[in-house]
Design an enzyme around this catalytic site. Structure first.
Site, PDB file in Angstrom:
ATOM      1  N   ASN A   1     -10.610   6.799 -61.987  1.00 17.42           N
ATOM      2  CA  ASN A   1      -9.340   7.447 -61.645  1.00 17.42           C
ATOM      3  C   ASN A   1      -9.164   8.785 -62.363  1.00 17.42           C
ATOM      4  O   ASN A   1      -8.082   9.370 -62.340  1.00 17.42           O
ATOM      5  CB  ASN A   1      -8.169   6.519 -62.001  1.00 17.42           C
ATOM      6  CG  ASN A   1      -8.113   6.207 -63.490  1.00 17.42           C
ATOM      7  OD1 ASN A   1      -8.947   6.674 -64.259  1.00 17.42           O
ATOM      8  ND2 ASN A   1      -7.130   5.416 -63.906  1.00 17.42           N
TER       9      ASN A   1
ATOM     10  N   GLU B   1      -3.931   8.172 -68.472  1.00 17.36           N
ATOM     11  CA  GLU B   1      -3.982   7.781 -67.067  1.00 17.36           C
ATOM     12  C   GLU B   1      -3.338   8.843 -66.166  1.00 17.36           C
ATOM     13  O   GLU B   1      -2.510   9.637 -66.634  1.00 17.36           O
ATOM     14  CB  GLU B   1      -3.214   6.461 -66.888  1.00 17.36           C
ATOM     15  CG  GLU B   1      -3.778   5.292 -67.697  1.00 17.36           C
ATOM     16  CD  GLU B   1      -5.011   4.667 -67.071  1.00 17.36           C
ATOM     17  OE1 GLU B   1      -5.924   5.425 -66.663  1.00 17.36           O
ATOM     18  OE2 GLU B   1      -5.086   3.440 -67.005  1.00 17.36           O
TER      19      GLU B   1
END
Ligand code: PGA
Length: 256
Positions: A153, A160
């Site tokens: 990702n 994140e």
């Protein structure tokens, strides 16, 4: 074979900063090249602060570094270390915790004394851990060298997609990709929800940032990074433009 270049993709819709890039034919050779680069930095910076990632990708690098030390070519105890990240709620006894992986793959075999390293304790209060690791980094000036992987990702450490861009260490809600990938480290599904991590901004202050990726599954995210992705979507893009950034890829990861 090793290929070296600036790594910018021609014809991208907007100008992506060129990244110094080394591409090698096979993943095992990638580890050799990266370990040699890490050993060179360590030899040149006694007392420096090193931040090492605990994913699968860099594990062969640590094996090679330990071998280089055994051959008298580097003293891995001449620098200090800070952990990159940890799963909140996991400790050494938990298979796949960053502490367990790095102790068994690197700190133990390399004989790094406890007073030369500060890694996150996933069993402690995560905010207190962030403050303690921030102090450790400040006590050593800043991170001098970091070796990072990139998540599917686009995360680096546990920075994140969509996580706030801030100084110091961060407590982050893990995204679904990271939770799904975690099974490969733990050998089973575990209810991990949060991570603690050195922030992307702190990593971007390092003099030298090595980012490595291997295998075809990393090709799409590497291509997005090199095309100048939005850092809110691909956190590794917070490193773009860093003069000390060096991307190390095998052929498969380069093929996106
Ligand atoms: P991996 O993890 O090396 O196990 O692919 C990389 C990362 O998630 O940062």
């Amino acid at each position: 074979m090793v290929g070296e270049g600036k790594g910018a993709l021609a014809g991208e819709p907007h100008a992506a900063p060129a990244i110094r890039t080394t591409v090698v034919d096979h993943a095992p050779f990638l580890a050799t090249v990266v370990a040699d680069a890490a050993a060179a930095w360590i030899r040149q910076h006694p007392g420096g602060l090193v931040c090492l990632a605990a994913g699968d990708t860099p594990l062969p690098v640590y094996e090679r570094l330990v071998a280089l030390q055994a051959a008298g070519r580097v003293d891995l105890r001449s620098v200090f270390y800070v952990g990159l990240d940890e799963w909140v709620g996991l400790g050494y006894e938990d298979r796949g915790s960053c502490l367990q992986v790095m102790t068994d793959a690197f700190y133990g075999p390399a004989g790094i004394p406890a007073e030369r390293r500060r890694v996150f304790d996933g069993l402690a209060d995560p905010h207190a851990e962030c403050a303690a690791v921030d102090r450790w980094i400040a006590d050593h000036g800043r991170i001098g060298f970091t070796l990072l992987g990139i998540g599917l990702n686009g995360h680096i450490g546990f920075n994140e997609p969509g996580a706030p861009d801030q100084d110091g260490c961060v407590v982050v809600d893990l995204d679904d990709t990271t939770k799904a990938v975690s099974v490969k480290y733990f050998g089973t599904a575990r209810p991990v929800r949060q991570g603690v991590s050195v922030s992307a901004r702190a990593l971007a202050k390092a003099d030298t940032v090595l980012l490595m990726a291997s295998g075809a599954k990393k090709a799409p995210i590497v291509a997005r990074l090199r095309a100048g992705a939005d850092p809110a979507e691909v956190p590794a893009a917070r490193l773009l433009g860093h003069p000390g950034l060096h991307l190390f890829l095998d052929r498969e990861a380069d093929a996106g």
